[in-house]
Design a protein around this motif. Structure first.
Motif, PDB file in Angstrom:
ATOM      1  N   ARG A 215    -100.169 -32.928  58.462  1.00 19.21           N
ATOM      2  CA  ARG A 215    -100.152 -34.257  59.093  1.00 19.21           C
ATOM      3  C   ARG A 215     -99.102 -34.303  60.200  1.00 19.21           C
ATOM      4  O   ARG A 215     -98.338 -33.361  60.398  1.00 19.21           O
ATOM      5  CB  ARG A 215     -99.851 -35.327  58.035  1.00 19.21           C
ATOM      6  CG  ARG A 215    -100.933 -35.436  56.977  1.00 19.21           C
ATOM      7  CD  ARG A 215    -100.901 -36.812  56.336  1.00 19.21           C
ATOM      8  NE  ARG A 215    -101.896 -36.899  55.286  1.00 19.21           N
ATOM      9  CZ  ARG A 215    -101.649 -36.613  54.004  1.00 19.21           C
ATOM     10  NH1 ARG A 215    -100.442 -36.256  53.634  1.00 19.21           N
ATOM     11  NH2 ARG A 215    -102.601 -36.707  53.110  1.00 19.21           N
ATOM     12  N   ASN A 216     -99.079 -35.453  60.906  1.00 21.53           N
ATOM     13  CA  ASN A 216     -98.146 -35.556  62.040  1.00 21.53           C
ATOM     14  C   ASN A 216     -96.690 -35.519  61.595  1.00 21.53           C
ATOM     15  O   ASN A 216     -96.249 -36.313  60.782  1.00 21.53           O
ATOM     16  CB  ASN A 216     -98.432 -36.826  62.855  1.00 21.53           C
ATOM     17  CG  ASN A 216     -98.302 -38.112  62.047  1.00 21.53           C
ATOM     18  OD1 ASN A 216     -98.926 -38.242  61.013  1.00 21.53           O
ATOM     19  ND2 ASN A 216     -97.499 -39.045  62.532  1.00 21.53           N
ATOM     20  N   LEU A 217     -95.960 -34.572  62.207  1.00 18.01           N
ATOM     21  CA  LEU A 217     -94.555 -34.347  61.863  1.00 18.01           C
ATOM     22  C   LEU A 217     -93.665 -35.476  62.393  1.00 18.01           C
ATOM     23  O   LEU A 217     -92.709 -35.874  61.738  1.00 18.01           O
ATOM     24  CB  LEU A 217     -94.122 -33.006  62.456  1.00 18.01           C
ATOM     25  CG  LEU A 217     -92.688 -32.523  62.270  1.00 18.01           C
ATOM     26  CD1 LEU A 217     -92.350 -32.362  60.799  1.00 18.01           C
ATOM     27  CD2 LEU A 217     -92.492 -31.204  63.011  1.00 18.01           C
ATOM     28  N   HIS A 218     -94.001 -35.988  63.570  1.00 17.40           N
ATOM     29  CA  HIS A 218     -93.150 -36.997  64.218  1.00 17.40           C
ATOM     30  C   HIS A 218     -93.891 -38.312  64.344  1.00 17.40           C
ATOM     31  O   HIS A 218     -95.107 -38.378  64.203  1.00 17.40           O
ATOM     32  CB  HIS A 218     -92.755 -36.523  65.615  1.00 17.40           C
ATOM     33  CG  HIS A 218     -92.076 -35.203  65.627  1.00 17.40           C
ATOM     34  ND1 HIS A 218     -90.891 -34.981  64.976  1.00 17.40           N
ATOM     35  CD2 HIS A 218     -92.430 -34.029  66.200  1.00 17.40           C
ATOM     36  CE1 HIS A 218     -90.532 -33.724  65.154  1.00 17.40           C
ATOM     37  NE2 HIS A 218     -91.456 -33.113  65.879  1.00 17.40           N
ATOM     38  N   LYS A 219     -93.127 -39.338  64.655  1.00 13.37           N
ATOM     39  CA  LYS A 219     -93.724 -40.610  65.029  1.00 13.37           C
ATOM     40  C   LYS A 219     -94.560 -40.402  66.286  1.00 13.37           C
ATOM     41  O   LYS A 219     -94.162 -39.664  67.193  1.00 13.37           O
ATOM     42  CB  LYS A 219     -92.622 -41.629  65.358  1.00 13.37           C
ATOM     43  CG  LYS A 219     -92.265 -42.527  64.206  1.00 13.37           C
ATOM     44  CD  LYS A 219     -91.365 -43.661  64.673  1.00 13.37           C
ATOM     45  CE  LYS A 219     -89.924 -43.260  64.527  1.00 13.37           C
ATOM     46  NZ  LYS A 219     -88.975 -44.328  64.839  1.00 13.37           N
TER      47      LYS A 219
ATOM     48  N   ASP B 151     -97.895 -26.287  67.116  1.00  9.42           N
ATOM     49  CA  ASP B 151     -96.897 -25.947  66.088  1.00  9.42           C
ATOM     50  C   ASP B 151     -95.762 -26.966  66.014  1.00  9.42           C
ATOM     51  O   ASP B 151     -95.069 -27.058  65.008  1.00  9.42           O
ATOM     52  CB  ASP B 151     -96.295 -24.565  66.370  1.00  9.42           C
ATOM     53  CG  ASP B 151     -97.358 -23.481  66.267  1.00  9.42           C
ATOM     54  OD1 ASP B 151     -98.371 -23.713  65.577  1.00  9.42           O
ATOM     55  OD2 ASP B 151     -97.173 -22.415  66.876  1.00  9.42           O
ATOM     56  N   ASP B 152     -95.564 -27.717  67.101  1.00  8.53           N
ATOM     57  CA  ASP B 152     -94.474 -28.701  67.109  1.00  8.53           C
ATOM     58  C   ASP B 152     -94.895 -30.044  66.518  1.00  8.53           C
ATOM     59  O   ASP B 152     -94.092 -30.957  66.399  1.00  8.53           O
ATOM     60  CB  ASP B 152     -93.994 -28.961  68.556  1.00  8.53           C
ATOM     61  CG  ASP B 152     -93.465 -27.695  69.198  1.00  8.53           C
ATOM     62  OD1 ASP B 152     -93.016 -26.803  68.453  1.00  8.53           O
ATOM     63  OD2 ASP B 152     -93.512 -27.597  70.436  1.00  8.53           O
ATOM     64  N   LEU B 153     -96.175 -30.172  66.177  1.00  7.02           N
ATOM     65  CA  LEU B 153     -96.694 -31.497  65.833  1.00  7.02           C
ATOM     66  C   LEU B 153     -97.031 -31.691  64.370  1.00  7.02           C
ATOM     67  O   LEU B 153     -97.130 -32.813  63.892  1.00  7.02           O
ATOM     68  CB  LEU B 153     -97.980 -31.773  66.628  1.00  7.02           C
ATOM     69  CG  LEU B 153     -97.891 -31.738  68.146  1.00  7.02           C
ATOM     70  CD1 LEU B 153     -99.248 -32.050  68.729  1.00  7.02           C
ATOM     71  CD2 LEU B 153     -96.858 -32.721  68.628  1.00  7.02           C
ATOM     72  N   ILE B 154     -97.241 -30.581  63.659  1.00 12.34           N
ATOM     73  CA  ILE B 154     -97.852 -30.658  62.329  1.00 12.34           C
ATOM     74  C   ILE B 154     -96.835 -30.298  61.249  1.00 12.34           C
ATOM     75  O   ILE B 154     -96.110 -29.323  61.383  1.00 12.34           O
ATOM     76  CB  ILE B 154     -99.026 -29.647  62.246  1.00 12.34           C
ATOM     77  CG1 ILE B 154     -99.969 -29.774  63.450  1.00 12.34           C
ATOM     78  CG2 ILE B 154     -99.780 -29.792  60.931  1.00 12.34           C
ATOM     79  CD1 ILE B 154    -100.838 -30.981  63.453  1.00 12.34           C
TER      80      ILE B 154
ATOM     81  N   LYS C 275     -96.931 -39.626  73.072  1.00 11.63           N
ATOM     82  CA  LYS C 275     -95.685 -38.874  72.976  1.00 11.63           C
ATOM     83  C   LYS C 275     -95.229 -38.831  71.529  1.00 11.63           C
ATOM     84  O   LYS C 275     -95.729 -39.550  70.674  1.00 11.63           O
ATOM     85  CB  LYS C 275     -94.615 -39.527  73.853  1.00 11.63           C
ATOM     86  CG  LYS C 275     -94.730 -39.162  75.328  1.00 11.63           C
ATOM     87  CD  LYS C 275     -93.374 -39.268  76.002  1.00 11.63           C
ATOM     88  CE  LYS C 275     -93.411 -38.945  77.477  1.00 11.63           C
ATOM     89  NZ  LYS C 275     -94.016 -37.667  77.843  1.00 11.63           N
ATOM     90  N   TYR C 276     -94.260 -37.948  71.257  1.00 11.39           N
ATOM     91  CA  TYR C 276     -93.787 -37.729  69.899  1.00 11.39           C
ATOM     92  C   TYR C 276     -92.293 -37.965  69.834  1.00 11.39           C
ATOM     93  O   TYR C 276     -91.553 -37.529  70.715  1.00 11.39           O
ATOM     94  CB  TYR C 276     -94.159 -36.306  69.461  1.00 11.39           C
ATOM     95  CG  TYR C 276     -95.654 -36.159  69.509  1.00 11.39           C
ATOM     96  CD1 TYR C 276     -96.431 -36.603  68.456  1.00 11.39           C
ATOM     97  CD2 TYR C 276     -96.285 -35.691  70.655  1.00 11.39           C
ATOM     98  CE1 TYR C 276     -97.812 -36.565  68.548  1.00 11.39           C
ATOM     99  CE2 TYR C 276     -97.658 -35.652  70.754  1.00 11.39           C
ATOM    100  CZ  TYR C 276     -98.425 -36.088  69.686  1.00 11.39           C
ATOM    101  OH  TYR C 276     -99.786 -36.081  69.766  1.00 11.39           O
ATOM    102  N   GLU C 277     -91.881 -38.687  68.806  1.00 10.38           N
ATOM    103  CA  GLU C 277     -90.484 -39.060  68.724  1.00 10.38           C
ATOM    104  C   GLU C 277     -89.916 -38.598  67.395  1.00 10.38           C
ATOM    105  O   GLU C 277     -90.384 -39.016  66.334  1.00 10.38           O
ATOM    106  CB  GLU C 277     -90.386 -40.579  68.839  1.00 10.38           C
ATOM    107  CG  GLU C 277     -89.031 -41.070  69.256  1.00 10.38           C
ATOM    108  CD  GLU C 277     -89.091 -42.563  69.549  1.00 10.38           C
ATOM    109  OE1 GLU C 277     -89.333 -42.925  70.712  1.00 10.38           O
ATOM    110  OE2 GLU C 277     -88.907 -43.342  68.611  1.00 10.38           O
ATOM    111  N   LYS C 278     -88.909 -37.726  67.471  1.00  6.47           N
ATOM    112  CA  LYS C 278     -88.247 -37.275  66.253  1.00  6.47           C
ATOM    113  C   LYS C 278     -87.369 -38.388  65.718  1.00  6.47           C
ATOM    114  O   LYS C 278     -86.696 -39.053  66.498  1.00  6.47           O
ATOM    115  CB  LYS C 278     -87.382 -36.042  66.548  1.00  6.47           C
ATOM    116  CG  LYS C 278     -88.223 -34.838  66.890  1.00  6.47           C
ATOM    117  CD  LYS C 278     -87.386 -33.686  67.383  1.00  6.47           C
ATOM    118  CE  LYS C 278     -88.339 -32.651  67.976  1.00  6.47           C
ATOM    119  NZ  LYS C 278     -87.699 -31.650  68.800  1.00  6.47           N
TER     120      LYS C 278
END
Ligand SMILES: [Zn+2]
Length: 143
Positions: free
Chosen positions: A39-43, A31-34, A139-142
């Motif tokens: 599609r991908n919410l974050h870099k 839920d934190d990614l899409i 990893k995901y970067e806001k």
């Protein structure tokens, strides 16, 4: 002179091995990614050097596609054990990558971080037209 994107995709900058990181999958919450377009919410960035692999909003996930990847090391060196992964960021366009490198390991075309050469982060098809990046190896970067 501008270097064509194709060349950037296949170029790996030689860099000394630095900080060791966990080479295995680390749990993330879907839920934190899409975003609302699936599609991908974050870099999407390298776990070790934070180099950008995908910008926001360019790839979708696929699940239940099991594939064995070696545990990540610098340049894929050593003979680390395998990990079965079935959740991926998937694309059929090499143009959506920001930075990525590749190597052939165990006769398979695997994707590496284009900057620090940590990998494999994913793999590509024999014809180079399909790309899978492990959701839980990056990893995901806001922004
Ligand atoms: Zn990296």
């Amino acid at each position: 002179m501008q270097v064509p994107l194709k060349l950037q995709l296949f170029a790996i900058k030689p860099q000394p091995a630095n900080t060791p990181v966990n080479g295995k999958c680390e749990k993330v919450n879907k839920d934190d990614l899409i975003n609302e377009d699936d599609r991908n919410l974050h870099k999407i960035v390298c776990r070790r050097c934070k180099s950008v692999i995908f910008p926001e909003d360019v790839v979708m996930t696929v699940d239940n596609q099991p594939y064995q990847l070696r545990v990540m090391t610098h340049q894929g060196k050593g003979a680390p054990s395998f990990e079965k992964i079935s959740w991926w960021w998937y694309t059929e366009s090499d143009m959506v990558f920001d930075t990525v490198g590749w190597q052939t390991i165990d006769k398979k075309k695997v994707l590496m971080c284009g900057d620090c050469e940590l990998g494999p982060i994913g793999f590509r098809s024999e014809d180079n037209k399909k790309f899978w990046v492990a959701v839980e190896r990056v990893k995901y970067e806001k922004s």
